[in-house]
Design a protein around this motif. Sequence first.
Motif, PDB file in Angstrom:
ATOM      1  N   GLN A 163     -71.646  11.306 -30.142  1.00 55.70           N
ATOM      2  CA  GLN A 163     -70.848  12.358 -30.866  1.00 55.70           C
ATOM      3  C   GLN A 163     -69.389  12.111 -31.229  1.00 55.70           C
ATOM      4  O   GLN A 163     -69.445  12.581 -31.917  1.00 55.70           O
ATOM      5  N   LEU A 164     -68.708  12.033 -29.878  1.00 51.90           N
ATOM      6  CA  LEU A 164     -67.716  11.581 -30.696  1.00 51.90           C
ATOM      7  C   LEU A 164     -67.280  10.541 -31.223  1.00 51.90           C
ATOM      8  O   LEU A 164     -66.115  10.781 -32.628  1.00 51.90           O
ATOM      9  N   ARG A 213     -56.426  17.435 -24.740  1.00 52.90           N
ATOM     10  CA  ARG A 213     -55.517  17.723 -25.194  1.00 52.90           C
ATOM     11  C   ARG A 213     -54.378  17.429 -26.102  1.00 52.90           C
ATOM     12  O   ARG A 213     -55.354  16.193 -25.943  1.00 52.90           O
ATOM     13  N   GLY A 214     -54.379  17.886 -27.485  1.00 52.17           N
ATOM     14  CA  GLY A 214     -53.474  17.059 -28.463  1.00 52.17           C
ATOM     15  C   GLY A 214     -54.858  16.192 -29.029  1.00 52.17           C
ATOM     16  O   GLY A 214     -55.585  16.177 -29.666  1.00 52.17           O
ATOM     17  N   ARG A 215     -53.824  14.564 -28.855  1.00 48.08           N
ATOM     18  CA  ARG A 215     -54.976  13.686 -29.371  1.00 48.08           C
ATOM     19  C   ARG A 215     -55.400  13.182 -28.129  1.00 48.08           C
ATOM     20  O   ARG A 215     -55.835  11.682 -28.041  1.00 48.08           O
ATOM     21  N   VAL A 216     -55.584  13.190 -26.701  1.00 45.12           N
ATOM     22  CA  VAL A 216     -56.217  12.973 -25.444  1.00 45.12           C
ATOM     23  C   VAL A 216     -57.597  13.799 -25.566  1.00 45.12           C
ATOM     24  O   VAL A 216     -57.493  14.928 -25.330  1.00 45.12           O
ATOM     25  N   THR A 217     -58.913  13.050 -24.624  1.00 44.11           N
ATOM     26  CA  THR A 217     -59.960  14.051 -25.247  1.00 44.11           C
ATOM     27  C   THR A 217     -60.686  13.207 -23.428  1.00 44.11           C
ATOM     28  O   THR A 217     -60.266  11.765 -23.597  1.00 44.11           O
ATOM     29  N   LEU A 218     -61.731  13.433 -22.854  1.00 43.47           N
ATOM     30  CA  LEU A 218     -62.010  13.268 -22.330  1.00 43.47           C
ATOM     31  C   LEU A 218     -63.824  12.705 -22.949  1.00 43.47           C
ATOM     32  O   LEU A 218     -64.055  13.361 -23.357  1.00 43.47           O
ATOM     33  N   ASP A 261     -53.701   6.181 -32.456  1.00 43.10           N
ATOM     34  CA  ASP A 261     -53.529   6.792 -32.775  1.00 43.10           C
ATOM     35  C   ASP A 261     -54.903   7.719 -31.840  1.00 43.10           C
ATOM     36  O   ASP A 261     -53.848   9.605 -31.852  1.00 43.10           O
ATOM     37  N   LEU A 262     -55.145   7.491 -31.155  1.00 42.94           N
ATOM     38  CA  LEU A 262     -55.767   9.003 -29.551  1.00 42.94           C
ATOM     39  C   LEU A 262     -55.813   7.904 -28.705  1.00 42.94           C
ATOM     40  O   LEU A 262     -56.091   6.960 -28.666  1.00 42.94           O
ATOM     41  N   LEU A 263     -56.458   8.517 -28.045  1.00 41.60           N
ATOM     42  CA  LEU A 263     -57.174   8.034 -25.851  1.00 41.60           C
ATOM     43  C   LEU A 263     -57.725   8.668 -25.885  1.00 41.60           C
ATOM     44  O   LEU A 263     -58.107   9.787 -25.901  1.00 41.60           O
ATOM     45  N   SER A 300     -59.462  14.796 -49.344  1.00 43.23           N
ATOM     46  CA  SER A 300     -59.148  15.869 -49.265  1.00 43.23           C
ATOM     47  C   SER A 300     -57.541  15.593 -49.819  1.00 43.23           C
ATOM     48  O   SER A 300     -56.232  15.993 -50.060  1.00 43.23           O
ATOM     49  N   LYS A 301     -57.990  14.437 -49.492  1.00 42.07           N
ATOM     50  CA  LYS A 301     -55.967  13.789 -49.186  1.00 42.07           C
ATOM     51  C   LYS A 301     -55.268  13.746 -48.909  1.00 42.07           C
ATOM     52  O   LYS A 301     -53.995  14.177 -48.558  1.00 42.07           O
ATOM     53  N   THR A 302     -55.691  14.264 -47.679  1.00 46.70           N
ATOM     54  CA  THR A 302     -55.131  14.860 -46.428  1.00 46.70           C
ATOM     55  C   THR A 302     -54.954  13.869 -44.795  1.00 46.70           C
ATOM     56  O   THR A 302     -55.318  13.064 -45.070  1.00 46.70           O
ATOM     57  N   PRO A 303     -53.568  14.118 -44.263  1.00 44.03           N
ATOM     58  CA  PRO A 303     -53.970  13.365 -42.705  1.00 44.03           C
ATOM     59  C   PRO A 303     -55.493  13.584 -41.936  1.00 44.03           C
ATOM     60  O   PRO A 303     -55.452  14.101 -42.195  1.00 44.03           O
ATOM     61  N   ILE A 304     -55.578  12.663 -40.842  1.00 46.36           N
ATOM     62  CA  ILE A 304     -57.118  13.027 -40.897  1.00 46.36           C
ATOM     63  C   ILE A 304     -56.354  13.974 -39.771  1.00 46.36           C
ATOM     64  O   ILE A 304     -55.090  13.786 -38.968  1.00 46.36           O
ATOM     65  N   ASP A 305     -57.456  15.093 -39.789  1.00 50.49           N
ATOM     66  CA  ASP A 305     -56.709  16.438 -37.913  1.00 50.49           C
ATOM     67  C   ASP A 305     -57.792  15.437 -37.188  1.00 50.49           C
ATOM     68  O   ASP A 305     -59.104  15.568 -36.694  1.00 50.49           O
ATOM     69  N   ILE A 306     -57.270  14.393 -36.420  1.00 49.73           N
ATOM     70  CA  ILE A 306     -57.564  14.275 -34.949  1.00 49.73           C
ATOM     71  C   ILE A 306     -57.783  15.161 -33.790  1.00 49.73           C
ATOM     72  O   ILE A 306     -59.126  15.112 -33.103  1.00 49.73           O
ATOM     73  N   VAL A 307     -57.007  15.917 -33.961  1.00 50.03           N
ATOM     74  CA  VAL A 307     -57.338  17.445 -32.607  1.00 50.03           C
ATOM     75  C   VAL A 307     -58.495  17.761 -33.169  1.00 50.03           C
ATOM     76  O   VAL A 307     -59.362  18.111 -31.973  1.00 50.03           O
ATOM     77  N   SER A 308     -58.234  18.460 -33.935  1.00 49.14           N
ATOM     78  CA  SER A 308     -59.507  19.202 -34.430  1.00 49.14           C
ATOM     79  C   SER A 308     -60.541  18.776 -34.241  1.00 49.14           C
ATOM     80  O   SER A 308     -61.934  19.399 -34.778  1.00 49.14           O
ATOM     81  N   ALA A 309     -61.226  17.301 -34.439  1.00 52.68           N
ATOM     82  CA  ALA A 309     -62.003  16.153 -34.865  1.00 52.68           C
ATOM     83  C   ALA A 309     -62.056  16.086 -33.187  1.00 52.68           C
ATOM     84  O   ALA A 309     -63.505  16.087 -32.237  1.00 52.68           O
ATOM     85  N   LEU A 310     -61.687  16.208 -32.450  1.00 55.52           N
ATOM     86  CA  LEU A 310     -61.519  15.808 -30.828  1.00 55.52           C
ATOM     87  C   LEU A 310     -62.343  17.829 -30.351  1.00 55.52           C
ATOM     88  O   LEU A 310     -63.405  17.687 -29.360  1.00 55.52           O
TER      89      LEU A 310
END
Length: 664
Positions: A392-393, A362-367, A234-236, A407-417
Amino acid sequence: MVSSMFYNSVYLSTAVFSRTHFPVPVYKHSWIEFSRYDHCINYKFRTGTSGQTKNPTQMKAAVAESPTNNSDNENKKLRILVAGGGIGGLVFALAAKRKGFEVLVFEKDMSAIRGEGQYRGPIQIQSNALAALEAIDLDVAEEVMRAGCVTGDRINGLVDGISGSWYIKFDTFTPAAEKGLPVTRVISRMTLQQILAKAVGDEIILNESNVIDFKDHGDKVSVVLENGQCYAGDLLIGADGIWSKVRKNLFGPQEAIYSGYTCYTGIADFVPADIESVGYRVFLGHKQYFVSSDVGAGKMQWYAFHKEPAGGVDGPEGKKERLLKIFEGWCDNVVDLILATDEEAILRRDIYDRTPIFTWGRGRVTLLGDSVHAMQPNLGQGGCMAIEDGYQLAVELEKACKKSNESKTPIDIVSALKSYERARRLRVAVIHGLARSAAVMASTYKAYLGVGLGPLSFLTKFRIPHPGRVGGRFFIDLAMPLMLSWVLGGNSSKLEGRSPCCKLSDKASDNLRTWFRDDDALERSMNGEWFLVPSGSENVVSQPIYLSGSHENEPYLIGSESHEDFPRTSIVIPSAQVSKMHARISYKDGAFYLIDLQSEHGTYVTDNEGRRNRVSSNFPARFRPSDTIEFGSDKKAIFRVKVIGTPPNNNSERKEAGEILQAV
């Protein structure tokens, strides 16, 4: 040569740290079953020993045949790929695992000789990072603390490289105690990695797996390994160090910034006399500085920084000889550590960092860690920041999952990162800047007017304090307590699930407050053997003279003839300018004193700042470690005062009371 000879007479054998082997798990008993789907791998891990395997554990980090909508499954777990199994990558993997996420760590070499790891030796884990570890996994944090050597319960700080005199003392204990944090420790990097890898689990770590590329598909991320295999999740998280391939693929090639300094490092079997009162010291100089730290088990770690162009190569004389030339004339604390280190135990690397960036991913990838904010080692916070990042991550990803379930919505990975980046950017940038500033301060320090002024360097002999030294000390005295409080404890309020408390084992010495105020009390606390070591090429004495502090009011008599009727010890120095009864040495309240007995040619003491004074016949003069004592003025009987933390191996060198020491 004299210092080298004396050192070898006191320390007859040394063990080289680089020869010490720490057991590190390397997972050779794992096998993978895989089938291709969208060029990625569905994989199973089995681990075992002696040909036996455990029950298979199904891993779900690959793309499923029929993807499940996040909103249809409240308990859906994130599948996280981590590039890099260093400290930052493993800490994050542990934090994510404890929160119920599925994690897979790719590491090209779990032997801890990855990248620059072989040059770094032990690592300092300061209070802020230990507290973050406690919030992640208390059992792991306690294991790390048991394995580490506590340095935060002693005096630490800056000293003048030439004289060895204290410039500024750091109080790292009070900020920890006031905020209920563990006290700073030093631990072997390999031991730390072993503890973390064991806690993460061998089924989660893919050894000999080097991520070289990735692709963000919008709803998933796939990575490509050096061996051609592909995995998806789902993310890197890019935790692959200062030369990060994930960062390069995110933002394009970017050169690391050379600090201007090359760094030699080594570990020696060496116990300073003040080991019980001093944890680490930074020795300041002009275009060079030196750091020493207790790392436990009778060993001292050191770093020697020298300003020069990158890519330098040592000559045939070797690293040790070059260092002795670079630090010639520096205090004994520096020179003795270099002498105590074997040539093969000294390593060299150029120091690089990376300028902090506003966008970490960017997107689903962070450092994470050095891949995004590699910093100079001057504050000992590089690894600590990576540990804070990992905590923290994991917290931000957990918040996103909870919000998704509610909220029964998809996980907002980009906002979390992005939330993770916002939470970390400012603190990391400030500490990164402080680390750079510390290097500038340490290497531009000038004790006296004339240092670094070329033709005007003769001014140094007048010992006029440099204005920058005086002003800098005033500023640091004001700023350092605030800075330490923020660096060590500024993140503690954000740690969830951790009770502010200090361990009883972290209690500092009752004398710590006195040592901060009183340099004399700190010196008297030394626990070592005092020697007068022959100095100079024309010296008539060839053996060091041992001074015992166990008998007060029983002095030593210095003269050209023996005096068997003298109640304590008669020391014979056969020199033309040494009188029959030349001087007397006495001991009282943890200090040695010298008085001249109206000798014809006098007795002289030169202190560690080069001030030479004739000893009075009426008033005892105290002498200190690193002082030079001259009996007469013809340079035939010169001695350097040394205090050695470990006694000589040959006890016959210690003379009992009443015995005559024939110095020949």
